[in-house]
Design an enzyme around this catalytic site. Structure first.
Site, PDB file in Angstrom:
ATOM      1  N   CYS A  63       0.858  -1.179   0.000  1.00  0.00           N
ATOM      2  CA  CYS A  63       0.000   0.000   0.000  1.00  0.00           C
ATOM      3  C   CYS A  63       0.895   1.230   0.000  1.00  0.00           C
ATOM      4  CB  CYS A  63      -0.915   0.013   1.224  1.00  0.00           C
ATOM      5  SG  CYS A  63      -2.267   1.201   1.041  1.00  0.00           S
ATOM      6  N   LYS A  78     -12.202  -5.197   2.325  1.00  0.00           N
ATOM      7  CA  LYS A  78     -11.667  -4.281   3.341  1.00  0.00           C
ATOM      8  C   LYS A  78     -12.583  -3.067   3.443  1.00  0.00           C
ATOM      9  CE  LYS A  78      -7.664  -1.454   4.488  1.00  0.00           C
ATOM     10  NZ  LYS A  78      -6.272  -1.138   4.196  1.00  0.00           N
ATOM     11  N   LYS A 106     -11.578  -7.839   6.521  1.00  0.00           N
ATOM     12  CA  LYS A 106     -11.019  -6.915   7.501  1.00  0.00           C
ATOM     13  C   LYS A 106     -11.980  -5.760   7.725  1.00  0.00           C
ATOM     14  CE  LYS A 106      -7.160  -3.799   7.731  1.00  0.00           C
ATOM     15  NZ  LYS A 106      -6.294  -3.018   6.933  1.00  0.00           N
ATOM     16  N   CYS A 134      -0.127   4.302   1.678  1.00  0.00           N
ATOM     17  CA  CYS A 134      -0.511   5.348   2.636  1.00  0.00           C
ATOM     18  C   CYS A 134       0.565   5.679   3.666  1.00  0.00           C
ATOM     19  CB  CYS A 134      -1.831   4.996   3.320  1.00  0.00           C
ATOM     20  SG  CYS A 134      -1.782   3.453   4.238  1.00  0.00           S
ATOM     21  N   TYR A 146      -2.528  -9.042  16.488  1.00  0.00           N
ATOM     22  CA  TYR A 146      -1.455  -8.525  17.343  1.00  0.00           C
ATOM     23  C   TYR A 146      -1.331  -9.368  18.610  1.00  0.00           C
ATOM     24  CZ  TYR A 146      -2.034  -4.620  14.147  1.00  0.00           C
ATOM     25  OH  TYR A 146      -2.115  -3.864  13.012  1.00  0.00           O
ATOM     26  N   GLU A 150     -16.544  -8.191  -4.423  1.00  0.00           N
ATOM     27  CA  GLU A 150     -15.100  -7.940  -4.296  1.00  0.00           C
ATOM     28  C   GLU A 150     -14.321  -9.264  -4.263  1.00  0.00           C
ATOM     29  OE1 GLU A 150     -13.202  -5.437  -4.447  1.00  0.00           O
ATOM     30  OE2 GLU A 150     -14.343  -3.622  -4.005  1.00  0.00           O
ATOM     31  N   SER A 199      -6.142  -3.138  14.594  1.00  0.00           N
ATOM     32  CA  SER A 199      -5.588  -2.388  15.723  1.00  0.00           C
ATOM     33  C   SER A 199      -6.641  -1.952  16.733  1.00  0.00           C
ATOM     34  CB  SER A 199      -4.819  -1.173  15.190  1.00  0.00           C
ATOM     35  OG  SER A 199      -5.658  -0.370  14.375  1.00  0.00           O
ATOM     36  N   CYS A 227      -3.965   6.150  -0.138  1.00  0.00           N
ATOM     37  CA  CYS A 227      -3.408   4.850  -0.535  1.00  0.00           C
ATOM     38  C   CYS A 227      -3.009   4.793  -2.012  1.00  0.00           C
ATOM     39  CB  CYS A 227      -4.401   3.745  -0.215  1.00  0.00           C
ATOM     40  SG  CYS A 227      -4.794   3.651   1.542  1.00  0.00           S
ATOM     41  N   ARG A 242     -11.097   7.491   3.427  1.00  0.00           N
ATOM     42  CA  ARG A 242     -10.786   6.458   2.440  1.00  0.00           C
ATOM     43  C   ARG A 242     -12.051   5.856   1.817  1.00  0.00           C
ATOM     44  NH1 ARG A 242      -5.619   6.566   3.662  1.00  0.00           N
ATOM     45  NH2 ARG A 242      -4.697   5.754   5.587  1.00  0.00           N
TER      46      ARG A 242
END
Ligand code: PBG
Length: 329
Positions: free
Chosen positions: A121, A196, A249, A123, A314, A234, A275, A131, A218
């Site tokens: 990407c 996404k 996501k 960004c 994470y 998609e 995140s 992006c 975005r």
């Protein structure tokens, strides 16, 4: 009093061994991917304020992280670069001496077992934080494709084992497949961020990577979270264009989407627990409102139960611990 109960579902819940025997969802550390951030410089292990317990790493300190991952038997990572310099066209992203390219060469030399996936990407590398390549205030789709191809080929040359385009431009998977093949990388798979959404759950990531857009949002390229049939569109396009793995996501609030995508495709489906999901659990636990370890385990199991073949998280090391201790899985 006599009850005529013919079914007693509780019968299968009487003993731990029996409960484990009839579990419908099985967990494996092999299905976990750990995402992290690499920065320029030396001696840096800088905690991300909005993601306590996650760090920005300079390359020389990566062994601390990679040793810990190997101790937990987590052998797949997803790399994000935080460059020193940004410009209009995000040229740092396809620089053969860029942060990700250097990190890849380092990791592949010192940790050949580590499977390195790279986010494709722009960004993190553009001065405007969008992006792709801007045309006025609009991200130009087809001009961006060329840049993305350059990034992917440059990562493959530096040793990436798999590339993961996250930009949400149209046609990028087909274009990238062709570019990789032409450059001789026919065996480098593409894990597409096929589904996404434009999501506020990415907030802490944007702090971590300094990649928030300097104007607008975005929404002209990432999906509208009101939609789910569009997710199939998609996914379908990316399958036709040659995606090897499809990703959905964010995670937690989007498990209905995951289940539908999984029903649609025979390809492996990855889920990215992003995140904001991490930070919410961390914040809730810090306040003493929730049991951190239990919430991590339960959420992970539910993501697999909903259809994930692969989980990007994470919490990979924490989940690996819970699996090893037999608390989940
Ligand atoms: C890059 C990218 C983002 C994330 C993964 N790749 C940020 C965004 O789209 O704004 C988010 C990951 C996370 O929140 O953990 N486009």
């Amino acid at each position: 009093m006599k009850y005529e109960l013919t079914e007693r579902p509780r019968r299968l819940r009487t003993k731990p061994v029996l409960r484990r025997m009839v579990r419908e969802t099985r967990m494996s550390v092999d299905s976990l991917i750990y995402p992290f951030f690499v920065v320029e410089g030396e001696g840096i292990k800088e905690e991300i304020e909005t993601m306590p317990g996650q760090y920005r790493w300079s390359i020389d300190r990566l062994p601390e992280l990679l040793d810990e991952l190997e101790e937990h038997e987590v052998y797949s990572v997803l790399l994000f670069g935080v460059p020193d310099h940004k410009d209009e066209t995000g040229s740092g992203a396809y620089d053969d001496n860029g942060i990700i390219q250097k990190a890849l060469r380092f990791i592949k030399k010192k940790y050949p077992e580590m499977f390195c996936i790279t986010d494709i990407c722009m960004c993190e590398y553009t001065s405007h934080g969008h992006c792709g390549i801007l045309c006025g205030e609009y991200v130009d789709n087809d001009k961006t494709l060329e840049m993305l191809n350059r990034i992917a080929v440059s990562h493959a040359k530096a040793g990436a084992d798999m590339v993961a385009p996250s930009d949400m431009m149209d046609g990028r998977i087909g274009a990238m497949r062709e570019a990789l093949d032409e450059a001789g990388f026919v065996n480098i798979p593409i894990m597409s961020y096929a589904v996404k959404y434009a999501s506020a759950f990415y907030g802490p990531f944007r702090d971590a990577a300094g990649s928030a857009p300097s104007f607008g949002d975005r929404k002209s390229y990432q999906m509208d979270f009101h939609n789910v049939r569009e997710a199939i569109k998609e996914a379908q396009l990316d399958v036709e264009e040659g995606a090897d793995i499809l990703m959905v996501k964010p995670g937690m609030a989007y498990l209905d989407v995951l289940t539908k995508v999984k029903e649609y495709t025979e390809r492996p489906v990855a889920l990215y627990s992003v995140s904001g999901e991490y930070s919410m659990i961390k914040a809730g636990a810090k306040l003493g409102f929730i049991d951190e370890k239990k919430i991590i385990g339960e959420s992970a199991v539910c993501m697999f139960r909903a259809g994930a073949d692969i989980l990007i998280t994470y919490f990979a090391c924490e989940i690996a611990d819970l699996i090893r201790k037999g608390e989940i899985g």
